[in-house]
Design an enzyme around this catalytic site. Structure first.
Site, PDB file in Angstrom:
ATOM      1  N   ALA A   1       3.681   4.426  -1.596  1.00  0.00           N
ATOM      2  CA  ALA A   1       4.546   3.694  -0.664  1.00  0.00           C
ATOM      3  C   ALA A   1       5.280   2.576  -1.385  1.00  0.00           C
ATOM      4  O   ALA A   1       6.490   2.368  -1.192  1.00  0.00           O
ATOM      5  CB  ALA A   1       3.712   3.136   0.487  1.00  0.00           C
TER       6      ALA A   1
ATOM      7  N   GLN B   1      -2.657  -0.075   0.759  1.00  0.00           N
ATOM      8  CA  GLN B   1      -2.475  -0.342  -0.666  1.00  0.00           C
ATOM      9  C   GLN B   1      -1.918   0.884  -1.405  1.00  0.00           C
ATOM     10  O   GLN B   1      -2.158   1.058  -2.594  1.00  0.00           O
ATOM     11  CB  GLN B   1      -3.802  -0.787  -1.290  1.00  0.00           C
ATOM     12  CG  GLN B   1      -4.232  -2.188  -0.911  1.00  0.00           C
ATOM     13  CD  GLN B   1      -3.245  -3.255  -1.376  1.00  0.00           C
ATOM     14  OE1 GLN B   1      -2.528  -3.074  -2.350  1.00  0.00           O
ATOM     15  NE2 GLN B   1      -3.195  -4.367  -0.658  1.00  0.00           N
ATOM     16  N   SER B   2      -1.150   1.690  -0.705  1.00  0.00           N
ATOM     17  CA  SER B   2      -0.594   2.913  -1.296  1.00  0.00           C
ATOM     18  C   SER B   2       0.342   2.622  -2.468  1.00  0.00           C
ATOM     19  O   SER B   2       1.344   1.912  -2.330  1.00  0.00           O
ATOM     20  CB  SER B   2       0.169   3.689  -0.223  1.00  0.00           C
ATOM     21  OG  SER B   2       0.958   4.708  -0.793  1.00  0.00           O
ATOM     22  N   ASN B   3       0.023   3.194  -3.622  1.00  0.00           N
ATOM     23  CA  ASN B   3       0.910   3.106  -4.778  1.00  0.00           C
ATOM     24  C   ASN B   3       2.214   3.859  -4.518  1.00  0.00           C
ATOM     25  O   ASN B   3       3.294   3.430  -4.929  1.00  0.00           O
ATOM     26  CB  ASN B   3       0.220   3.692  -6.017  1.00  0.00           C
ATOM     27  CG  ASN B   3      -1.025   2.931  -6.398  1.00  0.00           C
ATOM     28  OD1 ASN B   3      -0.996   1.724  -6.585  1.00  0.00           O
ATOM     29  ND2 ASN B   3      -2.138   3.643  -6.516  1.00  0.00           N
TER      30      ASN B   3
END
Length: 328
Positions: free
Chosen positions: A76, A72-74
């Site tokens: 990325a 859930q990387s912002n």
């Protein structure tokens, strides 16, 4: 101090609002800088870093961006969005399982056309850089030139995004007629804090920069920040000399761990949303604002008159588990 050239993606400057009812409740003046409103697909603090890092990639004639993060990387997701806007490729190395729900940032990564490699937590911890280098080599065989961005774009070039943000804050102080003597941000990879700290130090203001770590501990991030300050100086040509004790990290609010929520954190985020109409995220800003409020109650901020909290975004990170913790 002159910053290197950067590309423009974010909607800037982001506005500063006063949290009226929270300020009244706590008996202090709390403001919030809405970096969650830098854009839609690129929303949050990550795009400020990407403006500098991606410019460097383009200057080096790269046509692919490789980066890493949690599923859930912002960062990325923002990288995937920026790559799509530029018509170049994005390859994301994400810590997650093959059967992970396709929601939030992970869904948007796919929607934006990024190539994705899922790896285990152990691989991520020990081998993510080597894995990204392997992907770079594979892309080279396909005829592409790739640029590797570290986690959160938190390196020297990326951190310049928050040197620029600090310049923006100083301009807004003049416009608003307010002097912020404390600036608070979540710390997950260190680049946002390091950029704010560097520019604040260069400008010799009276403000204290505080970070609330959402993973690891204060000792870890103090070392990270010191390293980033040295990296920043390679781009600016101005080195600053800082002791580890000068880095203000408010430890103790990691809770169960990175991206793991506790009921009291979600309850706090829900309360603030109803109180101020501002929605924080459970991974970064929720923990950081919760930590700030707890520290205000403890008296840590008694010497400060005007506190500015940086809302670094992350709304897409609300997963099903965190959503189910929200009451009525």
């Amino acid at each position: 101090m002159n910053l290197p050239k950067s590309i423009n993606f974010a909607n800037l400057p982001t506005k500063i609002e006063k949290l009226e009812r929270l300020s009244q409740e706590l008996g202090t003046q709390i403001y919030i800088k809405r970096d969650d409103q830098t854009g839609s697909e690129i929303s949050g603090n990550k795009v400020r870093k990407l403006e500098f890092a991606v410019q460097e990639a383009l200057d080096n004639e790269c046509d692919y961006l490789i980066t890493c993060g949690g599923i859930q990387s912002n960062h990325a997701r923002a990288t995937a969005a920026v790559a799509a806007k530029l018509g170049i490729g994005a390859y994301l190395v994400l810590r997650g399982k093959e059967d992970s729900e396709v929601e939030g940032n992970y869904f948007l990564d796919k929607m934006l056309g990024a190539r994705i490699k899922l790896i285990t937590a152990e691989e991520y911890k020990n081998s993510r850089m080597e894995i990204m280098e392997e992907i770079k080599s594979e892309l080279s065989k396909e005829g592409h030139k790739a640029y590797i961005l570290p986690e959160g774009a938190s390196n020297g070039i990326g951190s310049l995004g928050y040197c620029k943000a600090m310049k923006e804050i100083l301009d807004q102080e003049k416009e608003l007629g307010i002097k912020f003597d404390a600036i608070v941000t979540a710390v997950g990879s260190g680049g946002t804090y390091a950029g704010l700290y560097y520019e604040n130090h260069i400008k010799n203001t009276d403000a204290t920069i505080y970070g609330v770590n959402v993973c690891d501990d204060d000792e870890y991030f103090k070392n990270v920040v010191l390293g980033l300050l040295k990296e920043i100086s390679k781009y600016t040509g101005e080195e600053i000399y800082v002791n580890k004790e000068d880095i203000n990290i408010l430890d103790g609010y990691v809770g169960k761990g990175y991206a793991l929520s506790e009921p009291q954190e979600i309850e706090f985020i829900h309360k603030l949303a109803k109180q101020e109409g501002v929605i924080l995220d459970p991974v970064y800003t929720g923990k950081a604002m919760y930590g700030l409020v707890e520290e205000i109650k403890r008296g840590t901020f008694d010497k400060h008159k005007n506190i500015l909290f940086i809302h670094t975004g992350g709304i897409f990170g609300w997963n099903n588990f965190a959503r189910n913790l929200v009451g009525n």
